[in-house]
Enzyme design. Structure first.
Site, PDB file in Angstrom:
ATOM      1  N   ARG A  66      -7.553 -28.645 -14.725  1.00  5.55           N
ATOM      2  CA  ARG A  66      -6.435 -28.959 -15.618  1.00  5.55           C
ATOM      3  C   ARG A  66      -6.949 -29.053 -17.057  1.00  5.55           C
ATOM      4  NH1 ARG A  66      -0.758 -30.245 -14.980  1.00  5.55           N
ATOM      5  NH2 ARG A  66      -0.111 -30.779 -17.107  1.00  5.55           N
ATOM      6  N   ILE A  93       2.389 -31.672 -19.090  1.00  2.43           N
ATOM      7  CA  ILE A  93       1.906 -32.713 -20.007  1.00  2.43           C
ATOM      8  C   ILE A  93       0.639 -32.174 -20.669  1.00  2.43           C
ATOM      9  CG2 ILE A  93       1.054 -35.088 -20.161  1.00  2.43           C
ATOM     10  CD1 ILE A  93       4.018 -34.788 -19.354  1.00  2.43           C
ATOM     11  N   ASN A 108       8.639 -33.083 -28.990  1.00  4.10           N
ATOM     12  CA  ASN A 108       9.183 -32.808 -27.651  1.00  4.10           C
ATOM     13  C   ASN A 108      10.634 -33.251 -27.600  1.00  4.10           C
ATOM     14  OD1 ASN A 108       9.012 -32.172 -24.772  1.00  4.10           O
ATOM     15  ND2 ASN A 108       9.173 -34.377 -24.438  1.00  4.10           N
ATOM     16  N   THR A 109      11.411 -32.577 -26.793  1.00  5.88           N
ATOM     17  CA  THR A 109      12.784 -33.003 -26.557  1.00  5.88           C
ATOM     18  C   THR A 109      12.916 -33.389 -25.095  1.00  5.88           C
ATOM     19  OG1 THR A 109      15.097 -32.372 -26.648  1.00  5.88           O
ATOM     20  CG2 THR A 109      13.543 -30.590 -26.236  1.00  5.88           C
ATOM     21  N   HIS A 110      13.555 -34.547 -24.870  1.00  6.22           N
ATOM     22  CA  HIS A 110      13.672 -35.083 -23.513  1.00  6.22           C
ATOM     23  C   HIS A 110      15.144 -35.421 -23.241  1.00  6.22           C
ATOM     24  CE1 HIS A 110      12.469 -37.157 -19.861  1.00  6.22           C
ATOM     25  NE2 HIS A 110      13.233 -38.176 -20.216  1.00  6.22           N
ATOM     26  N   ASP A 142       2.557 -38.097 -27.759  1.00  9.32           N
ATOM     27  CA  ASP A 142       1.266 -38.808 -27.836  1.00  9.32           C
ATOM     28  C   ASP A 142       0.588 -38.637 -26.470  1.00  9.32           C
ATOM     29  OD1 ASP A 142       2.510 -42.262 -27.461  1.00  9.32           O
ATOM     30  OD2 ASP A 142       2.481 -40.563 -26.076  1.00  9.32           O
ATOM     31  N   GLY A 144       0.720 -40.227 -23.846  1.00  4.01           N
ATOM     32  CA  GLY A 144       1.452 -40.692 -22.651  1.00  4.01           C
ATOM     33  C   GLY A 144       2.470 -39.658 -22.204  1.00  4.01           C
ATOM     34  N   ASP A 146       6.167 -38.817 -22.392  1.00  2.00           N
ATOM     35  CA  ASP A 146       7.428 -39.129 -23.083  1.00  2.00           C
ATOM     36  C   ASP A 146       7.385 -40.483 -23.777  1.00  2.00           C
ATOM     37  OD1 ASP A 146       9.151 -37.624 -20.284  1.00  2.00           O
ATOM     38  OD2 ASP A 146       8.507 -36.709 -22.173  1.00  2.00           O
TER      39      ASP A 146
HETATM   40  C1  GRF Z   1      16.011 -29.454 -21.737  1.00  2.00           C
HETATM   41  O1  GRF Z   1      17.095 -30.329 -21.465  1.00  2.00           O
HETATM   42  C2  GRF Z   1      14.746 -30.248 -21.866  1.00  2.00           C
HETATM   43  O2  GRF Z   1      14.914 -31.496 -22.491  1.00  2.00           O
HETATM   44  C3  GRF Z   1      14.374 -30.440 -20.428  1.00  2.00           C
HETATM   45  O3  GRF Z   1      14.682 -29.219 -19.791  1.00  2.00           O
HETATM   46  C4  GRF Z   1      15.707 -28.570 -20.541  1.00  2.00           C
HETATM   47  C5  GRF Z   1      15.158 -27.245 -20.971  1.00  2.00           C
HETATM   48  O4  GRF Z   1      16.231 -26.468 -21.310  1.00  2.00           O
HETATM   49  N1  GRF Z   1      12.983 -30.759 -20.286  1.00  2.00           N
HETATM   50  P1  GRF Z   1      15.969 -25.007 -21.991  1.00  2.00           P
HETATM   51  O5  GRF Z   1      14.814 -24.369 -21.257  1.00  2.00           O
HETATM   52  O6  GRF Z   1      15.676 -25.244 -23.430  1.00  2.00           O
HETATM   53  O7  GRF Z   1      17.289 -24.305 -21.764  1.00  2.00           O
END
Ligand code: GRF
Length: 201
Positions: A66, A93, A108-110, A142, A144, A146
């Site tokens: 990894r 990760i 990152n978007t969560h 960071d 961790g 999320d």
């Molecule tokens: C998004 O909602 C992201 O936050 C999550 O998976 C989805 C990815 O969507 N981890 P896409 O690949 O951008 O359509």
């Protein structure tokens, strides 16, 4: 600003960034210089190729450890000299090599309101928990899972008849707008991170 976007799936967040940049290439303040993925054969890579972008794939199974994968991902990304790395639905990760290179520059978007429901199943976990509202979080990465400093969040109501997919689609509508807004502002106006606070001018 130069962006590298990392994807693992459908890439609709990537597409939202591509569309925003295409709509205002000079004003947006950033351009995507490459798209990276942890797997082949995903729509996210097709979207990148259709947009004429360079792409790279870094699969864990192609590396002995990894840690070796993490180093390879860092090197593949560094080849494009990004100012910001955007993890948009990237389902791995990143490790110490990646963060050594790009720490403080990885967004990152969560699909949940962190610190609630971190990890790979944030939408499912919020629904199972019976949360009345959930949403999405754009944050710096960071070491961790999320856990990095939060930049922005958007709230989405949970409906009694929601399935995971229906709720996730509604979250993604908010998430795409939030990500486009945040990335543009970071790129144009700069930022400072002080502890857990992200300071935008
Ligand atoms: C998004 O909602 C992201 O936050 C999550 O998976 C989805 C990815 O969507 N981890 P896409 O690949 O951008 O359509």
């Amino acid at each position: 600003a130069r962006l590298v976007v990392l994807v693992s799936g459908s890439g609709t967040n990537l597409q939202a960034l591509l569309d925003a940049i295409a709509a205002d290439p000079d004003g947006y303040g950033a351009r995507i210089v490459a798209v990276g993925a942890d797997r082949d054969g995903i729509a996210g890579l097709e979207r990148a190729e259709k947009a004429g972008l360079s792409t790279f794939v870094c699969r864990v199974k192609d590396h002995p450890t990894r840690d070796a994968w993490d180093l390879a991902l860092a090197e593949a990304t560094a080849a494009y000299d990004p100012d910001l790395v955007v993890s948009a639905g990237f389902m791995k990760i990143v490790g110490k090599h990646f963060l050594a290179r790009f720490g403080g520059k990885v967004v990152n978007t969560h699909p949940a309101l962190l610190p609630s429901f971190p990890g790979a199943h944030g939408v499912r976990d919020a629904l199972a928990y019976g949360a009345k509202v959930t949403g999405c979080t754009v944050h710096f990465v960071d070491d961790g899972v999320d856990t990095g400093p939060i930049i922005a969040q958007g709230v989405v109501e949970v409906r009694a008849d929601d399935t995971e997919d229906a709720l996730h689609e509604r979250i993604k509508e908010v998430e795409r707008r939030l990500l486009v807004d945040v990335v543009g502002r970071l790129a144009r106006d700069g930022y400072r991170i002080e502890g857990r606070k992200v300071l935008l001018p």
